[in-house]
Design an enzyme around this catalytic site. Sequence first.
Site, short mmCIF file in Angstrom:
data_model
loop_
_atom_site.label_atom_id
_atom_site.label_comp_id
_atom_site.label_asym_id
_atom_site.label_seq_id
_atom_site.Cartn_x
_atom_site.Cartn_y
_atom_site.Cartn_z
N LYS A 35 -24.36 10.54 -5.47
CA LYS A 35 -25.76 10.82 -5.83
C LYS A 35 -26.68 9.73 -5.28
O LYS A 35 -27.77 10.03 -4.78
CB LYS A 35 -25.91 10.90 -7.36
CG LYS A 35 -25.27 12.15 -7.94
CD LYS A 35 -25.59 12.29 -9.40
CE LYS A 35 -24.95 13.56 -9.95
NZ LYS A 35 -25.09 13.68 -11.40
N GLU A 152 -41.84 8.67 -22.85
CA GLU A 152 -42.35 9.41 -21.70
C GLU A 152 -42.75 10.81 -22.18
O GLU A 152 -42.05 11.40 -22.99
CB GLU A 152 -41.23 9.48 -20.66
CG GLU A 152 -41.57 10.21 -19.41
CD GLU A 152 -42.85 9.70 -18.78
OE1 GLU A 152 -42.92 8.51 -18.45
OE2 GLU A 152 -43.78 10.51 -18.65
N LEU A 154 -43.80 13.39 -19.89
CA LEU A 154 -43.93 14.33 -18.77
C LEU A 154 -43.17 15.62 -19.04
O LEU A 154 -42.16 15.62 -19.76
CB LEU A 154 -43.47 13.70 -17.45
CG LEU A 154 -42.02 13.30 -17.23
CD1 LEU A 154 -41.16 14.46 -16.78
CD2 LEU A 154 -41.96 12.20 -16.19
N ASP A 252 -47.55 30.28 -27.02
CA ASP A 252 -47.18 31.51 -26.32
C ASP A 252 -45.87 32.02 -26.89
O ASP A 252 -44.84 31.34 -26.76
CB ASP A 252 -47.04 31.26 -24.80
CG ASP A 252 -48.40 30.99 -24.16
OD1 ASP A 252 -49.40 31.50 -24.70
OD2 ASP A 252 -48.46 30.24 -23.18
N GLY A 258 -36.55 26.35 -24.64
CA GLY A 258 -35.26 25.80 -24.24
C GLY A 258 -35.50 24.45 -23.60
O GLY A 258 -36.51 23.81 -23.86
N CYS A 261 -35.21 19.01 -23.97
CA CYS A 261 -36.01 18.15 -24.88
C CYS A 261 -36.23 18.77 -26.26
O CYS A 261 -35.74 18.23 -27.25
CB CYS A 261 -37.33 17.82 -24.22
SG CYS A 261 -37.09 17.08 -22.61
C1 UGA Z 1 -41.39 18.80 -23.17
C2 UGA Z 1 -42.78 18.24 -23.55
O1 UGA Z 1 -43.78 19.23 -23.29
C3 UGA Z 1 -43.10 16.96 -22.77
O2 UGA Z 1 -44.34 16.42 -23.21
C4 UGA Z 1 -41.98 15.95 -23.01
O3 UGA Z 1 -42.18 14.74 -22.28
C5 UGA Z 1 -40.66 16.55 -22.58
O4 UGA Z 1 -40.41 17.77 -23.35
C6 UGA Z 1 -39.55 15.55 -22.86
O5 UGA Z 1 -39.33 15.21 -24.02
O6 UGA Z 1 -38.99 14.99 -21.90
P1 UGA Z 1 -40.43 20.25 -21.12
O7 UGA Z 1 -39.24 20.42 -21.98
O8 UGA Z 1 -40.27 19.81 -19.71
O9 UGA Z 1 -41.45 19.18 -21.80
O10 UGA Z 1 -41.20 21.64 -21.05
P2 UGA Z 1 -42.37 22.37 -21.85
O11 UGA Z 1 -43.40 22.77 -20.91
O12 UGA Z 1 -42.78 21.59 -23.03
O13 UGA Z 1 -41.62 23.71 -22.34
C7 UGA Z 1 -40.50 23.66 -23.21
C8 UGA Z 1 -40.06 25.05 -23.58
O14 UGA Z 1 -41.01 25.68 -24.42
C9 UGA Z 1 -39.89 26.00 -22.38
O15 UGA Z 1 -38.70 26.77 -22.58
C10 UGA Z 1 -41.11 26.90 -22.44
O16 UGA Z 1 -40.91 28.16 -21.88
C11 UGA Z 1 -41.30 26.98 -23.94
N1 UGA Z 1 -42.68 27.33 -24.35
C12 UGA Z 1 -43.71 26.48 -24.07
C13 UGA Z 1 -42.92 28.49 -25.06
O17 UGA Z 1 -41.98 29.28 -25.35
N2 UGA Z 1 -44.20 28.76 -25.48
C14 UGA Z 1 -45.23 27.93 -25.21
O18 UGA Z 1 -46.37 28.24 -25.64
C15 UGA Z 1 -44.99 26.77 -24.49
#
Ligand code: UGA
Length: 433
Positions: A35, A152, A154, A252, A258, A261
């Site tokens: 890697k 973090e 992000l 939403d 999933g 996180c």
């Molecule tokens: C999440 C957090 O949003 C970040 O701020 C955080 O840094 C990150 O975890 C972490 O702890 O590292 P992430 O898991 O990358 O980020 O993605 P998200 O955009 O938060 O979405 C997570 C899940 O929720 C996805 O499966 C998405 O489809 C779902 N989701 C999101 C919904 O079902 N409905 C929504 O309204 C928003």
Amino acid sequence: MTITIVGHGYVGLVSACCFADFGNEVYVIGHTPSKIERLKNGDPLIYEPGLKELLEKNIKANRLHFTLEYPEAVSKSEIVFITVGTPPKENGEADLEMVFDVGKQIAKNLKKKFTVISCKSTVPVGTNKQIEKILNENRPVGVEIAVASCPEFLREGSGLHDTFFADRVVIGSYSQKAINLLLELHEPITGKKVITDLASAELIKYASNSVLAMKISFANLISFYCEKAGGDVETVLDAVGFDKRIGRVFMDPGVGYGGSCFPKDVRALTSTGNLLGINTSLLQATEDINQEARMNFLNKIIKYSGGKTIGVWGLAFKPNTDDIRFAPSIDILHALLDKGYAVKVYDQEAFGNVKKIFGDKLIYSKDPYEAATGCDAIAILTDWNEFKHIDLDKIKSIMKKPVIIDGRNIYLPEVMKKLGFTYYSTGRVPVTQ
Ligand code: UGA
């Protein structure tokens, strides 16, 4: 500034590239030779928009270095970040073994008079104190350290944007010297700077992820009411969200959350709460509703597809990533295969990861059209942009029956009615012909 980042997952690699881009000298430590070789050659190992370009740019500028060796990196660095994984154990607790191992390795290789060791991995409250103890037990005599928690925030798929234009930078430490160095490093990043103690910084991370997961589960709960009692979940949530105290973002509904996180962090906060004797039923309900959302979606496929050939669009846990960790698709694909369905799948990025789990049990399609051909129904699990403006007339003509079961509510029911589809989405009145 010279810094080291231990770990090159989403958090580690994105942070490394961003800090290098600000002009810092950045070392990234990994433990798998193949890697590290790929990273040195500009391969980010993960799909994240813009990351490859930023990686190549900063390698070329000779500011970004990848290594297997702690001594060359740690001995030169003013700040060392820990960004390794904290996967869930069977009981939901975060597994901290890697974090502590890395702490030991860092301690043994410290040479500078003063080094800040900052944890960006998501760790339960109290962990940074344990890291500090390990560092003090293993550091050479005469070198000084300070521990800081720098969680973090992000998101995968928009990691670079979220890092460059963060809403907030959280720095938890008891050392003013550490806080000053971290403020200097994060100076080019926008957003509020929150300076606090270690425990608060650790809790801010879990509280943020858990409240976002709760919002999603709440939206799904309301979608169950709409499906049983009539009502349109999007109208309900839009109206609820117009209240500025509530807002509409992260509400939403669909197939549930999933990723690496939310599922892990909600469980870890539950587990910490149980240890502390706190009532965690709100967190438990968040997780239960998320699981119910998946099962509700699966039941719709079984009930409404009317045949045994299903096309699945989208496998990643969200768009713009190839990540399928704890993705709804995994549970749903396993269940469909167990029930004897033939499953044709399509995802623009996640095939590599899906093949590792499902091998040749699935039929892999080169595009959404191929995945739809001859199917009794299409199930949509990820809201990739390419599905939003797809040629639905063509899709209708190549399917056995025009049935779409949408776990992300990407189409308007009235449009689907006009196009002649049978369309089951989430929390909205079904469209039948
Ligand atoms: C999440 C957090 O949003 C970040 O701020 C955080 O840094 C990150 O975890 C972490 O702890 O590292 P992430 O898991 O990358 O980020 O993605 P998200 O955009 O938060 O979405 C997570 C899940 O929720 C996805 O499966 C998405 O489809 C779902 N989701 C999101 C919904 O079902 N409905 C929504 O309204 C928003």
